[in-house]
Design an enzyme around this catalytic site. Structure first.
Site, mmCIF file in Angstrom:
data_model
loop_
_atom_site.group_PDB
_atom_site.id
_atom_site.type_symbol
_atom_site.label_atom_id
_atom_site.label_comp_id
_atom_site.label_asym_id
_atom_site.label_seq_id
_atom_site.Cartn_x
_atom_site.Cartn_y
_atom_site.Cartn_z
ATOM 1 N N CYS A 142 30.715 48.296 32.321
ATOM 2 C CA CYS A 142 29.933 50.676 32.529
ATOM 3 C C CYS A 142 30.328 50.157 34.930
ATOM 4 O O CYS A 142 30.019 51.694 34.806
ATOM 5 C CB CYS A 142 28.761 51.135 31.898
ATOM 6 N N GLU A 184 37.193 50.396 30.875
ATOM 7 C CA GLU A 184 37.047 48.929 29.773
ATOM 8 C C GLU A 184 37.933 48.989 29.089
ATOM 9 O O GLU A 184 38.104 48.136 28.095
ATOM 10 C CB GLU A 184 35.257 49.160 29.897
ATOM 11 N N HIS A 225 22.731 55.119 34.141
ATOM 12 C CA HIS A 225 24.058 54.881 33.715
ATOM 13 C C HIS A 225 23.524 55.375 31.691
ATOM 14 O O HIS A 225 22.124 54.884 31.453
ATOM 15 C CB HIS A 225 24.291 53.002 33.332
ATOM 16 N N THR A 228 26.027 55.538 19.216
ATOM 17 C CA THR A 228 26.249 55.057 20.795
ATOM 18 C C THR A 228 28.146 54.999 21.441
ATOM 19 O O THR A 228 27.524 55.250 21.921
ATOM 20 C CB THR A 228 25.169 54.239 21.015
HETATM 21 P P1 HMG Z 1 19.137 50.210 15.963
HETATM 22 O O1 HMG Z 1 18.823 49.113 15.738
HETATM 23 O O2 HMG Z 1 20.850 51.257 15.065
HETATM 24 O O3 HMG Z 1 18.483 51.650 16.336
HETATM 25 O O4 HMG Z 1 19.786 50.284 17.442
HETATM 26 P P2 HMG Z 1 16.860 51.141 16.422
HETATM 27 O O5 HMG Z 1 15.750 50.476 15.253
HETATM 28 O O6 HMG Z 1 16.100 49.895 17.724
HETATM 29 O O7 HMG Z 1 16.078 52.933 17.016
HETATM 30 C C1 HMG Z 1 15.808 52.945 17.580
HETATM 31 C C2 HMG Z 1 15.188 53.875 18.609
HETATM 32 O O8 HMG Z 1 14.772 55.094 17.172
HETATM 33 C C3 HMG Z 1 13.761 53.155 18.450
HETATM 34 O O9 HMG Z 1 13.430 53.704 19.167
HETATM 35 C C4 HMG Z 1 13.165 54.216 17.139
HETATM 36 O O10 HMG Z 1 11.995 53.866 16.521
HETATM 37 C C5 HMG Z 1 13.561 55.312 17.050
HETATM 38 P P3 HMG Z 1 12.827 53.028 21.011
HETATM 39 O O11 HMG Z 1 11.380 52.322 19.255
HETATM 40 O O12 HMG Z 1 13.596 51.999 21.325
HETATM 41 O O13 HMG Z 1 11.683 53.348 21.959
HETATM 42 N N1 HMG Z 1 13.856 55.987 15.725
HETATM 43 C C6 HMG Z 1 12.846 57.055 14.983
HETATM 44 N N2 HMG Z 1 13.007 58.201 15.644
HETATM 45 C C7 HMG Z 1 12.546 59.219 16.045
HETATM 46 N N3 HMG Z 1 12.171 59.614 14.169
HETATM 47 C C8 HMG Z 1 12.843 58.741 13.653
HETATM 48 C C9 HMG Z 1 13.334 57.190 14.174
HETATM 49 N N4 HMG Z 1 13.857 55.992 13.503
HETATM 50 C C10 HMG Z 1 14.047 55.222 14.262
HETATM 51 N N5 HMG Z 1 12.838 58.593 12.208
HETATM 52 C C11 HMG Z 1 20.660 50.498 19.582
HETATM 53 C C12 HMG Z 1 19.346 50.946 18.816
HETATM 54 C C13 HMG Z 1 20.948 51.151 21.172
HETATM 55 C C14 HMG Z 1 20.483 49.043 19.701
HETATM 56 C C15 HMG Z 1 22.127 50.593 18.875
HETATM 57 O O14 HMG Z 1 22.582 51.564 18.822
HETATM 58 C C16 HMG Z 1 22.916 49.821 19.743
HETATM 59 O O15 HMG Z 1 23.615 48.123 19.791
HETATM 60 N N6 HMG Z 1 23.647 50.173 20.693
HETATM 61 C C17 HMG Z 1 25.580 50.017 21.286
HETATM 62 C C18 HMG Z 1 24.850 49.119 22.568
HETATM 63 C C19 HMG Z 1 23.786 49.791 23.361
HETATM 64 O O16 HMG Z 1 24.300 51.162 24.460
HETATM 65 N N7 HMG Z 1 23.232 48.592 24.229
HETATM 66 C C20 HMG Z 1 22.767 49.813 25.534
HETATM 67 C C21 HMG Z 1 22.164 48.615 26.900
HETATM 68 S S1 HMG Z 1 23.748 47.934 27.428
HETATM 69 C C22 HMG Z 1 24.088 49.215 28.634
HETATM 70 O O17 HMG Z 1 24.222 50.142 28.999
HETATM 71 C C23 HMG Z 1 26.220 48.830 28.994
HETATM 72 C C24 HMG Z 1 27.289 49.586 28.009
HETATM 73 O O18 HMG Z 1 27.024 50.799 28.386
HETATM 74 C C25 HMG Z 1 28.094 49.085 28.049
HETATM 75 C C26 HMG Z 1 29.160 48.593 28.866
HETATM 76 O O19 HMG Z 1 28.557 48.532 30.005
HETATM 77 O O20 HMG Z 1 30.307 48.709 29.392
HETATM 78 C C27 HMG Z 1 26.617 50.047 26.263
#
Ligand code: HMG
Length: 390
Positions: free
Chosen positions: A111, A79, A233, A152
């Site tokens: 992906c 992609e 994935h 990520t």
């Molecule tokens: P965010 O808002 O930065 O993070 O977004 P958050 O506030 O949701 O925190 C993440 C985790 O860290 C949470 O854990 C928190 O509790 C924890 P969870 O509740 O999720 O288990 N946390 C802590 N843990 C320990 N100590 C601490 C602490 N503070 C917080 N001090 C997000 C995170 C992944 C959404 C963001 O990085 C993002 O948008 N990433 C890109 C999208 C993505 O990866 N999506 C995944 C599913 S889609 C997919 O897999 C397809 C993809 O690969 C693309 C394709 O297909 O081409 C993305």
């Protein structure tokens, strides 16, 4: 006929940033990145690597002269392709001196691309049992500096040789898949960075997993106890665990323990590379096969593929006798050991140093890039590639 993965190779660029240090610079607690997201190191591609070179470098290590004679199909899942018209597969075909009597194409569905490529390869080999298909999953994941998705990102490629009577893993025929038109993650043609609805993408990843898992169980009559491990994935390593946890109560404590332990092993490489989009699931499989030394031959491994937009698929494979003899464990250890850490400031500079998009020519210094295959510049709108081994 038994069809599946005969060889599997991997490449990631030689630079990485430490997630603890990135967290400090972003005023985030390091545990958010290392535990909450589950990432230790993030691969940084220098300007001399793109999706073509990453894939070509991954394939270079696994192909011998016989393979290059027998491959009659190159399918490149990506992609982050470099051209709207010409397929990345054609560039790799040339860079690796694959015999001319082959088809070479590119496939795209976020992906999920490499999984689509594998299923296409299986169909091709069922019709032409003596042929071999080179499947590539290669990407650079870019969300942008200081964005929600920044932690990520990643870069890398997995190359797989698909054939009849494969040495590593036979892919089973029963598979469950699902398509739904959703906007959880996308990248319009005018943007070099992805747009994402982070929370929604997480929910959909899990919802798709649950739906294909239910369908897979109905189609096969199998349950969690029939699996030695399930690979996912991995956009980040916590993601697959969230999906796995939603189904664990269907089985005994012993099976729960086995699947959770093996899940952890399957995330090690990804934890140190980041998201490589299409190759990510197969990097997780590689991590499991190479690092879990006592995984029994004959084991069934589940594979959950998810590509935003979205398509999900659950399928499985059976490990073949002596499969470990056909892995490249030492080479991959070396690849990780030889990497160089960059500071957050250096990462930011590399991130912003991109190839010109205004039609101008550029010549790049490939001397600093240890990869065998590099982008050496752009001339008259044409990317120039070098295979230093030639
Ligand atoms: P965010 O808002 O930065 O993070 O977004 P958050 O506030 O949701 O925190 C993440 C985790 O860290 C949470 O854990 C928190 O509790 C924890 P969870 O509740 O999720 O288990 N946390 C802590 N843990 C320990 N100590 C601490 C602490 N503070 C917080 N001090 C997000 C995170 C992944 C959404 C963001 O990085 C993002 O948008 N990433 C890109 C999208 C993505 O990866 N999506 C995944 C599913 S889609 C997919 O897999 C397809 C993809 O690969 C693309 C394709 O297909 O081409 C993305």
């Amino acid at each position: 006929m038994k069809i599946g993965i005969d060889k599997i190779g991997f490449y990631t660029p030689h630079l990485y940033v430490d997630m603890n240090k990135l967290a400090v610079e972003r005023n985030v607690e390091p545990e958010k990145f290392t535990i909450g997201i589950g990432q230790e190191k993030m691969a940084i591609p220098p300007i001399t690597q793109d999706s073509v070179t990453l894939a070509a470098n991954a394939a270079l290590e696994i192909l011998d002269d016989n393979d290059k004679e027998q491959i009659d199909f190159v399918i490149f899942g990506t992609e982050s392709g470099i051209d709207h018209s010409k397929s990345a597969g054609v560039y790799v075909h040339e860079l690796l001196d694959i015999n001319p009597y082959a088809r070479s194409i590119e496939v795209k569905q976020a992906c999920y691309g490499a999984t689509a490529a594998i299923q296409m390869a299986k169909g091709h080999i069922a019709l032409h049992p003596t042929s071999k298909v080179l499947v590539l999953g290669s990407d650079i994941a870019r969300y942008g500096l200081n964005t929600g998705g920044e932690a990520t990102q990643g870069a890398g490629a997995v190359a797989m040789l698909i054939s009849a009577d494969p040495k590593v893993m036979v892919l089973e025929d029963k598979t469950a898949y699902l398509t739904k038109d959703i906007m959880d993650f996308w990248r319009p043609v005018y943007s070099d960075k992805a747009f994402v609805d982070g929370k929604f993408s997480n929910e959909q990843y899990i919802a798709f997993f649950q739906q294909v898992w239910e369908r897979y169980k109905k189609q096969t009559g199998l349950g969690l106890s029939d699996f030695e491990a399930i690979c996912y994935h991995l956009p980040y390593t916590k993601m697959g665990l969230k999906a796995l946890r939603t189904v664990l109560d269907e089985t005994t404590e012993e099976v729960q323990e086995r699947l959770t332990t093996n899940y952890k092993v399957s995330t090690t490489y990804n934890r140190n590379v980041g998201n490589i989009y299409t190759g990510s699931l197969y990097l997780s499989l590689l991590s499991l096969l190479e690092l879990k030394e006592d995984l029994p031959e004959g084991s069934r491994i589940g594979l959950y593929s998810y590509g935003s937009g979205a398509v999900g698929e659950l399928f499985s494979g059976i490990l073949q006798p002596n499969y470990r003899e056909h892995l490249y464990v030492e080479r991959h250890k070396q690849l990780f050991d030889d990497r160089t850490e960059v500071t957050v400031a250096e990462y930011e500079e590399i991130f912003q140093h991109t190839l010109p998009t205004d039609g101008s020519n550029i010549e790049l210094d490939i001397g600093k890039d240890p990869a065998a295959i590099c982008v050496s510049g752009i001339t008259e709108h044409m990317r120039q590639y070098v295979n230093k081994h030639r």
